[in-house]
Design a protein around this motif. Structure first.
Motif, PDB file in Angstrom:
ATOM      1  N   ALA A 183      -5.605   8.063  -5.864  1.00 31.42           N
ATOM      2  CA  ALA A 183      -6.168   9.067  -7.419  1.00 31.42           C
ATOM      3  C   ALA A 183      -6.470  10.100  -7.343  1.00 31.42           C
ATOM      4  N   GLY A 184      -7.386  10.182  -7.106  1.00 27.96           N
ATOM      5  CA  GLY A 184      -8.659  11.155  -6.542  1.00 27.96           C
ATOM      6  C   GLY A 184      -7.835  12.978  -6.950  1.00 27.96           C
ATOM      7  N   VAL A 185      -6.565  12.975  -5.679  1.00 24.77           N
ATOM      8  CA  VAL A 185      -5.584  13.805  -5.523  1.00 24.77           C
ATOM      9  C   VAL A 185      -4.618  14.317  -6.371  1.00 24.77           C
ATOM     10  N   VAL A 186      -4.684  13.597  -7.682  1.00 23.62           N
ATOM     11  CA  VAL A 186      -3.752  13.706  -8.826  1.00 23.62           C
ATOM     12  C   VAL A 186      -4.874  13.862  -9.729  1.00 23.62           C
ATOM     13  N   LEU A 244       5.360  14.536 -11.122  1.00 20.86           N
ATOM     14  CA  LEU A 244       4.803  14.818 -12.331  1.00 20.86           C
ATOM     15  C   LEU A 244       4.186  14.900 -13.298  1.00 20.86           C
ATOM     16  N   VAL A 245       3.349  15.296 -13.158  1.00 20.75           N
ATOM     17  CA  VAL A 245       2.008  15.171 -14.208  1.00 20.75           C
ATOM     18  C   VAL A 245       1.338  16.462 -13.720  1.00 20.75           C
ATOM     19  N   ARG A 246       1.033  16.804 -12.744  1.00 19.19           N
ATOM     20  CA  ARG A 246      -0.057  17.984 -12.105  1.00 19.19           C
ATOM     21  C   ARG A 246       1.110  19.043 -12.537  1.00 19.19           C
ATOM     22  N   ARG A 247       0.252  20.626 -13.379  1.00 22.31           N
ATOM     23  CA  ARG A 247       1.223  21.334 -13.284  1.00 22.31           C
ATOM     24  C   ARG A 247       0.670  22.629 -12.110  1.00 22.31           C
ATOM     25  N   ASN A 248       0.144  22.673 -11.473  1.00 24.34           N
ATOM     26  CA  ASN A 248      -0.627  23.750 -10.888  1.00 24.34           C
ATOM     27  C   ASN A 248       0.428  23.420  -9.627  1.00 24.34           C
ATOM     28  N   ALA A 249       1.286  24.696  -8.834  1.00 27.54           N
ATOM     29  CA  ALA A 249       1.865  24.205  -7.994  1.00 27.54           C
ATOM     30  C   ALA A 249       1.402  23.201  -6.529  1.00 27.54           C
ATOM     31  N   VAL A 250       0.350  24.371  -6.688  1.00 27.72           N
ATOM     32  CA  VAL A 250      -0.651  24.234  -5.051  1.00 27.72           C
ATOM     33  C   VAL A 250      -1.032  22.077  -5.386  1.00 27.72           C
ATOM     34  N   VAL A 251      -0.969  21.685  -5.682  1.00 27.76           N
ATOM     35  CA  VAL A 251      -1.289  20.040  -6.257  1.00 27.76           C
ATOM     36  C   VAL A 251      -0.224  19.608  -6.032  1.00 27.76           C
ATOM     37  N   ILE A 252       1.217  20.105  -7.048  1.00 27.85           N
ATOM     38  CA  ILE A 252       2.440  19.537  -7.005  1.00 27.85           C
ATOM     39  C   ILE A 252       3.085  19.066  -5.147  1.00 27.85           C
ATOM     40  N   LEU A 253       2.624  20.485  -4.577  1.00 32.95           N
ATOM     41  CA  LEU A 253       2.646  20.303  -3.018  1.00 32.95           C
ATOM     42  C   LEU A 253       1.810  19.023  -2.319  1.00 32.95           C
ATOM     43  N   MET A 254       0.493  19.012  -2.282  1.00 31.86           N
ATOM     44  CA  MET A 254      -0.139  18.148  -2.279  1.00 31.86           C
ATOM     45  C   MET A 254       0.224  16.746  -2.800  1.00 31.86           C
ATOM     46  N   SER A 255       0.621  16.578  -3.167  1.00 35.25           N
ATOM     47  CA  SER A 255       0.907  15.628  -4.203  1.00 35.25           C
ATOM     48  C   SER A 255       2.606  14.897  -3.199  1.00 35.25           C
ATOM     49  N   VAL A 256       3.537  15.882  -2.819  1.00 36.95           N
ATOM     50  CA  VAL A 256       4.190  15.481  -2.293  1.00 36.95           C
ATOM     51  C   VAL A 256       4.007  15.005  -0.564  1.00 36.95           C
ATOM     52  N   VAL A 281       1.290  -1.100   0.022  1.00 40.59           N
ATOM     53  CA  VAL A 281       0.024   0.231   0.286  1.00 40.59           C
ATOM     54  C   VAL A 281       1.152   1.496  -0.210  1.00 40.59           C
ATOM     55  N   SER A 282       1.957   1.284   1.193  1.00 43.91           N
ATOM     56  CA  SER A 282       2.747   2.315   1.219  1.00 43.91           C
ATOM     57  C   SER A 282       3.586   2.851  -0.615  1.00 43.91           C
ATOM     58  N   ALA A 283       4.186   1.786  -0.607  1.00 45.25           N
ATOM     59  CA  ALA A 283       4.772   1.506  -2.665  1.00 45.25           C
ATOM     60  C   ALA A 283       3.220   2.182  -3.139  1.00 45.25           C
ATOM     61  N   VAL A 284       2.706   2.166  -3.331  1.00 42.40           N
ATOM     62  CA  VAL A 284       1.753   2.064  -4.430  1.00 42.40           C
ATOM     63  C   VAL A 284       1.098   3.790  -4.379  1.00 42.40           C
ATOM     64  N   LEU A 285       0.838   3.847  -2.534  1.00 43.22           N
ATOM     65  CA  LEU A 285       0.788   5.445  -2.401  1.00 43.22           C
ATOM     66  C   LEU A 285       2.505   6.272  -3.270  1.00 43.22           C
ATOM     67  N   PHE A 286       3.190   6.084  -2.641  1.00 44.98           N
ATOM     68  CA  PHE A 286       3.918   6.515  -3.226  1.00 44.98           C
ATOM     69  C   PHE A 286       4.270   6.930  -4.979  1.00 44.98           C
ATOM     70  N   ILE A 316      -9.410  21.913  -7.688  1.00 43.02           N
ATOM     71  CA  ILE A 316      -8.632  22.206  -6.621  1.00 43.02           C
ATOM     72  C   ILE A 316      -8.845  21.971  -5.253  1.00 43.02           C
ATOM     73  N   THR A 317     -10.116  21.936  -5.049  1.00 49.64           N
ATOM     74  CA  THR A 317     -10.287  22.131  -3.661  1.00 49.64           C
ATOM     75  C   THR A 317     -10.963  20.762  -3.474  1.00 49.64           C
ATOM     76  N   THR A 318     -11.407  19.962  -4.905  1.00 46.33           N
ATOM     77  CA  THR A 318     -11.834  19.035  -4.573  1.00 46.33           C
ATOM     78  C   THR A 318      -9.661  17.663  -4.241  1.00 46.33           C
ATOM     79  N   SER A 319      -9.455  18.509  -5.036  1.00 44.35           N
ATOM     80  CA  SER A 319      -8.202  17.520  -4.352  1.00 44.35           C
ATOM     81  C   SER A 319      -7.542  17.650  -3.023  1.00 44.35           C
ATOM     82  N   ALA A 320      -7.808  19.326  -2.871  1.00 40.71           N
ATOM     83  CA  ALA A 320      -7.660  18.633  -1.414  1.00 40.71           C
ATOM     84  C   ALA A 320      -7.818  18.166  -0.039  1.00 40.71           C
ATOM     85  N   LEU A 321      -9.888  17.868   0.123  1.00 34.88           N
ATOM     86  CA  LEU A 321     -10.523  17.620   0.241  1.00 34.88           C
ATOM     87  C   LEU A 321      -9.976  16.222   0.537  1.00 34.88           C
ATOM     88  N   LEU A 322      -9.532  15.586  -1.024  1.00 40.45           N
ATOM     89  CA  LEU A 322      -9.010  14.043  -1.192  1.00 40.45           C
ATOM     90  C   LEU A 322      -8.145  13.640  -0.834  1.00 40.45           C
TER      91      LEU A 322
END
Lengths: 103, 166
Positions: free
Chosen positions: B22-25, A24-36, A11-16, B30-36
């Motif tokens: 997967a939903g976050v990505v 890599l895919v998203r271009r929005n800086a806030v979403v990149i922070l969330m992925s980190v 599970v940890s590997a899949v989430l990583f 963006i709000t949906t991503s944050a809540l997920l």
């Protein structure tokens, strides 16, 4: 019937992997922070799983998880501050359009 | 019958974590991503409870679900953007990407499933006492360094965001 240790590690590997794909895919800086943050949480899960299995006396792995919490909080605070000041300079959070430092 | 509760809980948490992650990505807003993302953190706290690490689960809820999610939501609020579809970065190189990703995924799966024994052998009692003993005895100096790091990050964030008063 017990859950094997490998299941938690999987599970940890899949989430990583999901977090890496997000960076890599998203271009929005806030979403990149969330992925980190997702990637940091995946490492936390692996650390806690190994710690509960292999060091029942002193919980060394969980100590590293606490330090990862600290570093993640510092990272997201400074990262969002940088994103906000870049947004104030030029109203976009698209990392392809923030190119003031490009020579 | 009772020994099926733990695998059932694990399956539910796994489905929630992978789907929400997967939903976050993949989410377009963006709000949906944050809540997920907050939902993913909450389910990982459930995983910690399943592993018998209740203290770490409590820290997870306090710091990630509480503080970091609120910070990210503030970031979303202060940077209004019109939602737009995102381009896949590797669209032109998907075979090259598969060439590198598939061997790594197979290797990781082999490593992960080589740990077949139970995950909670050491789980006797809570984890608060061993965790506190480790932090305040063996890791006292890194603990203080972490507090300095948090102070520096706080000052840095304030200085970066503060407007110039001229």
């Amino acid at each position: 019937m017990v859950v094997p240790l490998g299941a938690f590690i999987a599970v940890s590997a899949v989430l990583f992997f999901i977090g890496t794909a997000g960076v890599l895919v998203r271009r929005n800086a806030v979403v990149i922070l969330m992925s980190v943050e997702l990637m940091l949480n995946a490492t936390n899960l692996a650390l806690v799983a190994f710690s509960r299995r292999f060091s029942s006396i002193d919980e060394r792995g969980s100590v590293f998880v606490v330090f990862i919490f600290v570093v993640a909080a510092a990272e997201v605070a400074v990262g969002l501050a940088i994103v906000l000041s870049a947004y104030r300079n030029k109203p976009t959070v698209d990392v392809d359009e923030i190119r003031q430092l490009r020579g | 019958m009772f020994d099926l509760i733990e695998p059932a809980l694990f399956a539910l948490l796994t489905i929630a974590i992978v789907a929400a992650g997967a939903g976050v990505v993949l989410a377009n807003r963006i709000t949906t991503s944050a809540l997920l993302m907050a939902f993913t953190f909450l389910n990982i706290a459930g995983m910690f409870v399943l592993l018998g690490a209740e203290t770490v689960a409590m820290f997870q809820v306090l710091i990630y679900v509480g503080a970091i999610t609120v910070l990210i939501l503030y970031g979303v609020m202060f940077t209004p953007q019109s939602p737009r579809p995102y381009g896949l970065f590797f669209q032109t190189q998907k075979y090259w990407a598969a060439l590198f990703v598939v061997p790594i995924a197979i290797f990781v799966a082999l490593v992960a499933f080589s740990f077949r024994d139970s995950a909670t052998v050491g789980a006797k009692g809570g984890d608060l006492l061993p965790l506190a003993t480790s932090v305040f005895r063996d890791f006292a100096f890194p603990f203080e360094v972490a507090s300095v790091l948090l102070l520096a990050a706080m000052v840095g964030a304030i200085v970066l965001v503060k407007r110039d008063e001229d």
